[in-house]
Design a protein around this motif. Structure first.
Motif, PDB file in Angstrom:
ATOM      1  N   ALA A 109       7.175 -13.861  16.358  1.00 30.13           N
ATOM      2  CA  ALA A 109       7.011 -13.302  14.923  1.00 30.13           C
ATOM      3  C   ALA A 109       6.039 -14.267  14.085  1.00 30.13           C
ATOM      4  O   ALA A 109       5.564 -13.557  13.242  1.00 30.13           O
ATOM      5  CB  ALA A 109       8.315 -13.561  14.272  1.00 30.13           C
ATOM      6  N   ALA A 110       5.676 -15.170  14.573  1.00 31.45           N
ATOM      7  CA  ALA A 110       4.617 -15.936  14.080  1.00 31.45           C
ATOM      8  C   ALA A 110       3.170 -15.826  14.585  1.00 31.45           C
ATOM      9  O   ALA A 110       2.335 -16.370  13.946  1.00 31.45           O
ATOM     10  CB  ALA A 110       4.775 -17.746  14.263  1.00 31.45           C
ATOM     11  N   LEU A 111       3.100 -14.761  15.307  1.00 29.16           N
ATOM     12  CA  LEU A 111       1.810 -14.499  15.852  1.00 29.16           C
ATOM     13  C   LEU A 111       0.825 -13.424  15.159  1.00 29.16           C
ATOM     14  O   LEU A 111      -0.378 -13.797  14.859  1.00 29.16           O
ATOM     15  CB  LEU A 111       1.809 -14.218  17.498  1.00 29.16           C
ATOM     16  CG  LEU A 111       1.959 -15.289  18.146  1.00 29.16           C
ATOM     17  CD1 LEU A 111       2.077 -14.778  19.679  1.00 29.16           C
ATOM     18  CD2 LEU A 111       0.679 -16.175  18.406  1.00 29.16           C
ATOM     19  N   PRO A 112       1.337 -11.964  14.739  1.00 28.50           N
ATOM     20  CA  PRO A 112       0.628 -11.105  14.644  1.00 28.50           C
ATOM     21  C   PRO A 112      -0.435 -11.276  13.341  1.00 28.50           C
ATOM     22  O   PRO A 112      -1.637 -11.077  13.155  1.00 28.50           O
ATOM     23  CB  PRO A 112       1.794  -9.774  14.361  1.00 28.50           C
ATOM     24  CG  PRO A 112       2.726 -10.259  15.301  1.00 28.50           C
ATOM     25  CD  PRO A 112       2.751 -11.807  15.119  1.00 28.50           C
ATOM     26  N   GLU A 113       0.225 -11.713  12.309  1.00 29.79           N
ATOM     27  CA  GLU A 113      -0.601 -11.695  10.926  1.00 29.79           C
ATOM     28  C   GLU A 113      -1.839 -12.649  11.092  1.00 29.79           C
ATOM     29  O   GLU A 113      -2.901 -11.982  10.641  1.00 29.79           O
ATOM     30  CB  GLU A 113       0.447 -12.007   9.711  1.00 29.79           C
ATOM     31  CG  GLU A 113      -0.441 -12.201   8.409  1.00 29.79           C
ATOM     32  CD  GLU A 113      -0.916 -10.759   7.879  1.00 29.79           C
ATOM     33  OE1 GLU A 113      -1.563 -11.077   6.921  1.00 29.79           O
ATOM     34  OE2 GLU A 113      -0.627  -9.979   8.263  1.00 29.79           O
ATOM     35  N   THR A 114      -1.550 -13.969  11.472  1.00 26.64           N
ATOM     36  CA  THR A 114      -2.708 -14.843  11.695  1.00 26.64           C
ATOM     37  C   THR A 114      -3.563 -14.501  12.622  1.00 26.64           C
ATOM     38  O   THR A 114      -4.805 -14.710  12.850  1.00 26.64           O
ATOM     39  CB  THR A 114      -2.046 -16.114  11.973  1.00 26.64           C
ATOM     40  OG1 THR A 114      -1.411 -16.221  12.899  1.00 26.64           O
ATOM     41  CG2 THR A 114      -1.323 -16.734  10.481  1.00 26.64           C
ATOM     42  N   LEU A 115      -3.169 -14.054  13.831  1.00 20.65           N
ATOM     43  CA  LEU A 115      -3.962 -13.630  14.978  1.00 20.65           C
ATOM     44  C   LEU A 115      -4.752 -12.406  14.768  1.00 20.65           C
ATOM     45  O   LEU A 115      -5.940 -12.420  14.910  1.00 20.65           O
ATOM     46  CB  LEU A 115      -3.095 -13.240  16.223  1.00 20.65           C
ATOM     47  CG  LEU A 115      -3.547 -13.051  17.603  1.00 20.65           C
ATOM     48  CD1 LEU A 115      -4.631 -14.254  18.012  1.00 20.65           C
ATOM     49  CD2 LEU A 115      -2.747 -12.974  18.723  1.00 20.65           C
ATOM     50  N   PRO A 125       0.921  -1.193  -0.014  1.00 23.58           N
ATOM     51  CA  PRO A 125       0.067  -0.103  -0.214  1.00 23.58           C
ATOM     52  C   PRO A 125       0.655   1.160   0.038  1.00 23.58           C
ATOM     53  O   PRO A 125       1.948   1.203   0.368  1.00 23.58           O
ATOM     54  CB  PRO A 125      -0.712  -0.173   1.332  1.00 23.58           C
ATOM     55  CG  PRO A 125      -0.130  -1.008   1.928  1.00 23.58           C
ATOM     56  CD  PRO A 125       0.606  -1.951   1.332  1.00 23.58           C
ATOM     57  N   PRO A 126       0.339   2.375  -0.461  1.00 19.50           N
ATOM     58  CA  PRO A 126       0.912   3.646  -0.291  1.00 19.50           C
ATOM     59  C   PRO A 126       1.771   4.018   1.043  1.00 19.50           C
ATOM     60  O   PRO A 126       1.133   3.896   2.072  1.00 19.50           O
ATOM     61  CB  PRO A 126      -0.042   4.878  -0.785  1.00 19.50           C
ATOM     62  CG  PRO A 126      -0.999   4.268  -1.424  1.00 19.50           C
ATOM     63  CD  PRO A 126      -1.073   2.784  -0.862  1.00 19.50           C
ATOM     64  N   GLY A 127       2.974   4.237   0.654  1.00 17.23           N
ATOM     65  CA  GLY A 127       3.843   4.585   2.112  1.00 17.23           C
ATOM     66  C   GLY A 127       4.407   3.418   2.622  1.00 17.23           C
ATOM     67  O   GLY A 127       5.425   3.585   3.550  1.00 17.23           O
ATOM     68  N   ALA A 128       3.928   2.241   2.303  1.00 20.07           N
ATOM     69  CA  ALA A 128       4.840   1.011   2.989  1.00 20.07           C
ATOM     70  C   ALA A 128       5.950   0.616   2.193  1.00 20.07           C
ATOM     71  O   ALA A 128       6.049   1.007   0.965  1.00 20.07           O
ATOM     72  CB  ALA A 128       3.639  -0.266   2.876  1.00 20.07           C
ATOM     73  N   SER A 129       6.775  -0.015   3.167  1.00 18.93           N
ATOM     74  CA  SER A 129       8.249  -0.611   2.475  1.00 18.93           C
ATOM     75  C   SER A 129       8.068  -1.467   1.295  1.00 18.93           C
ATOM     76  O   SER A 129       6.956  -2.212   1.366  1.00 18.93           O
ATOM     77  CB  SER A 129       9.122  -1.284   3.464  1.00 18.93           C
ATOM     78  OG  SER A 129      10.274  -1.805   2.890  1.00 18.93           O
ATOM     79  N   ASP A 130       8.833  -1.443   0.278  1.00 18.05           N
ATOM     80  CA  ASP A 130       8.551  -2.468  -0.779  1.00 18.05           C
ATOM     81  C   ASP A 130       9.221  -3.850  -0.628  1.00 18.05           C
ATOM     82  O   ASP A 130       9.266  -5.052  -1.128  1.00 18.05           O
ATOM     83  CB  ASP A 130       9.430  -1.999  -2.096  1.00 18.05           C
ATOM     84  CG  ASP A 130      10.741  -1.717  -1.806  1.00 18.05           C
ATOM     85  OD1 ASP A 130      11.217  -1.266  -0.851  1.00 18.05           O
ATOM     86  OD2 ASP A 130      11.780  -2.256  -2.443  1.00 18.05           O
ATOM     87  N   ILE A 131      10.037  -3.780   0.781  1.00 20.16           N
ATOM     88  CA  ILE A 131      10.664  -5.121   1.173  1.00 20.16           C
ATOM     89  C   ILE A 131       9.403  -6.001   1.730  1.00 20.16           C
ATOM     90  O   ILE A 131       8.550  -5.598   2.545  1.00 20.16           O
ATOM     91  CB  ILE A 131      11.656  -4.827   2.345  1.00 20.16           C
ATOM     92  CG1 ILE A 131      12.676  -3.899   1.924  1.00 20.16           C
ATOM     93  CG2 ILE A 131      12.034  -6.159   2.960  1.00 20.16           C
ATOM     94  CD1 ILE A 131      13.578  -3.255   2.751  1.00 20.16           C
ATOM     95  N   PRO A 132       9.457  -7.280   1.620  1.00 16.99           N
ATOM     96  CA  PRO A 132       8.058  -8.143   1.835  1.00 16.99           C
ATOM     97  C   PRO A 132       8.282  -8.433   3.579  1.00 16.99           C
ATOM     98  O   PRO A 132       9.397  -8.042   4.009  1.00 16.99           O
ATOM     99  CB  PRO A 132       8.287  -9.264   1.167  1.00 16.99           C
ATOM    100  CG  PRO A 132       9.630  -9.325   0.797  1.00 16.99           C
ATOM    101  CD  PRO A 132      10.194  -7.901   0.495  1.00 16.99           C
ATOM    102  N   GLY A 133       7.132  -8.875   3.914  1.00 19.25           N
ATOM    103  CA  GLY A 133       7.423  -9.151   5.372  1.00 19.25           C
ATOM    104  C   GLY A 133       6.285  -8.364   6.241  1.00 19.25           C
ATOM    105  O   GLY A 133       6.513  -7.106   6.422  1.00 19.25           O
ATOM    106  N   LEU A 134       5.348  -9.003   6.927  1.00 18.53           N
ATOM    107  CA  LEU A 134       4.315  -8.262   7.276  1.00 18.53           C
ATOM    108  C   LEU A 134       4.122  -8.870   9.103  1.00 18.53           C
ATOM    109  O   LEU A 134       3.287  -8.068   9.335  1.00 18.53           O
ATOM    110  CB  LEU A 134       2.785  -8.636   6.875  1.00 18.53           C
ATOM    111  CG  LEU A 134       2.754  -8.697   5.431  1.00 18.53           C
ATOM    112  CD1 LEU A 134       1.306  -9.290   4.906  1.00 18.53           C
ATOM    113  CD2 LEU A 134       2.934  -7.087   5.188  1.00 18.53           C
ATOM    114  N   GLU A 135       4.935  -9.136   9.830  1.00 19.82           N
ATOM    115  CA  GLU A 135       4.959  -9.422  11.002  1.00 19.82           C
ATOM    116  C   GLU A 135       6.512  -9.616  11.447  1.00 19.82           C
ATOM    117  O   GLU A 135       7.251 -10.442  10.628  1.00 19.82           O
ATOM    118  CB  GLU A 135       4.064 -10.597  11.492  1.00 19.82           C
ATOM    119  CG  GLU A 135       4.350 -11.829  10.831  1.00 19.82           C
ATOM    120  CD  GLU A 135       3.551 -13.019  10.972  1.00 19.82           C
ATOM    121  OE1 GLU A 135       2.726 -12.982  11.922  1.00 19.82           O
ATOM    122  OE2 GLU A 135       3.507 -14.274  10.520  1.00 19.82           O
ATOM    123  N   ILE A 136       6.601  -9.098  12.595  1.00 19.87           N
ATOM    124  CA  ILE A 136       8.130  -9.206  13.165  1.00 19.87           C
ATOM    125  C   ILE A 136       8.311  -9.535  14.604  1.00 19.87           C
ATOM    126  O   ILE A 136       7.232  -9.201  15.244  1.00 19.87           O
ATOM    127  CB  ILE A 136       9.041  -7.935  12.792  1.00 19.87           C
ATOM    128  CG1 ILE A 136       8.451  -6.642  13.325  1.00 19.87           C
ATOM    129  CG2 ILE A 136       9.147  -7.860  11.390  1.00 19.87           C
ATOM    130  CD1 ILE A 136       9.185  -5.419  13.231  1.00 19.87           C
TER     131      ILE A 136
END
Length: 333
Positions: A123-129, A60-71
């Protein structure tokens, strides 16, 4: 704290297969107001990352082009108004940038990593939770005693759905692509598991629910699954779409929707504003994080890979052999 000027990150060199994920040197980002700079210990791998790599899901606009949605990692700097202390261990939902040694996280979506939870697990929690909570329990209104149908029972989403249903008294029926995966899902606490290659999930749902059907269906398949899903959805049932692996169009009987008072809804998470995600984080902190603190909720882990082997992690996901979450390790916890 002295911070480096540059870091290693994983870049999508061009749309394509796992081999287009390449390590590069990038400047360490600087947190703006309300943001944290996190030294990344681990980053979760998710299906949207694969779609982005293929060129189908731009950030989305303003987001990093590097992949990865949870850390998960340690806060090393904070922008104005960010309330987390330097040195705090956090896990966070982000809109991109996770496949790197350092990443920006909104303070609003950061949650504390309790003792006893590894950084890889955190790191495995946020996106799915966040996804399961918003879609199954908020949009789908799943509640104690309900029957829910979840497709992809051994995926990251599926295993999280099983875990939350088990903790909250909801009976989860899941579909899987092999008897081995069905057995794994049952071992995780699913009420029932259906091998969609050898069984008709519509008939199995009806049988298991005494003909009533599922109260809620969480669907990441789309396409021709939609009419099949609706045929085993209970009266007043809720159908929640979160992905379209088999296509974005389907045909349905509107009169059937009206007669049985069905609700069809869905959502995407990544483009939602920080304010919304922050509200969800507060709900999770209040309603679900006590289960994390106590050890009752842990993500189902499949395999970890070093950050530089992000391509191998994507190949693992695309093979369909994984059960639970795939995580990249960026540094020592």
């Amino acid at each position: 704290m002295d911070l480096p000027d540059v870091m290693t990150a994983i870049e999508i060199s061009q749309p394509g297969g796992p081999e287009v994920l390449v390590p590069v040197t990038r400047p360490v980002p600087i947190p703006a107001a309300g943001e944290l700079l996190v030294r990344v210990a681990a980053a979760g791998v998710n299906r949207p990352d694969v779609l982005q790599r293929r060129g189908f899901y731009p950030p989305p606009p303003g987001a990093s082009d590097i992949p990865g949605l949870e850390i998960a990692g340690t806060v090393v700097a904070a922008g104005e108004g960010a309330t987390h202390h330097i040195g705090t261990r956090v896990t966070a939902l982000i809109a991109g940038g996770g496949y790197a040694e350092y990443a920006i996280a909104p303070a609003a979506t950061a949650l504390p990593v309790p003792d006893g939870l590894s950084m890889a697990e955190a790191a495995a929690l946020p996106e799915t939770l966040f996804t399961v909570w918003v879609n199954l329990f908020e949009r789908g209104f799943a509640s104690e005693g309900d029957w829910v149908l979840v497709h992809g029972g051994t995926s990251g989403i599926g295993t999280m759905a099983i875990s939350l249903c088990r903790l909250l008294g909801v009976k989860a029926i899941v579909t899987c692509g092999s008897d081995e995966k069905c057995a794994a899902a049952l071992g995780l606490g699913a009420a029932a598991a259906v091998n969609y290659k050898t069984q008709d999930f519509v008939e199995e749902v009806k049988r298991l629910t005494g003909g009533a059907g599922a109260n809620v269906i969480l669907d990441m398949v789309g396409g021709d699954y939609l009419p099949r899903n609706l045929s085993c959805l209970a009266d007043d049932g809720r159908h929640v779409s979160i992905a379209t692996q088999r296509g974005v169009t389907a045909e349905l009987n509107i009169l059937d929707v009206m007669r049985r008072r069905l609700t069809l809804t869905g959502s995407t998470l990544r483009p939602r504003p920080i304010g919304f995600k922050g509200l969800v984080a507060e709900e999770l902190r209040r309603e679900i994080w006590p289960f994390v603190d106590s050890g009752q909720l842990r993500p189902v882990m499949d395999r970890t890979f070093p950050l530089a082997q992000a391509g191998a992690a994507h190949a693992r996901m695309e093979s369909g052999a994984h059960v639970g979450k795939i995580v990249l390790l960026a540094s020592e916890a």
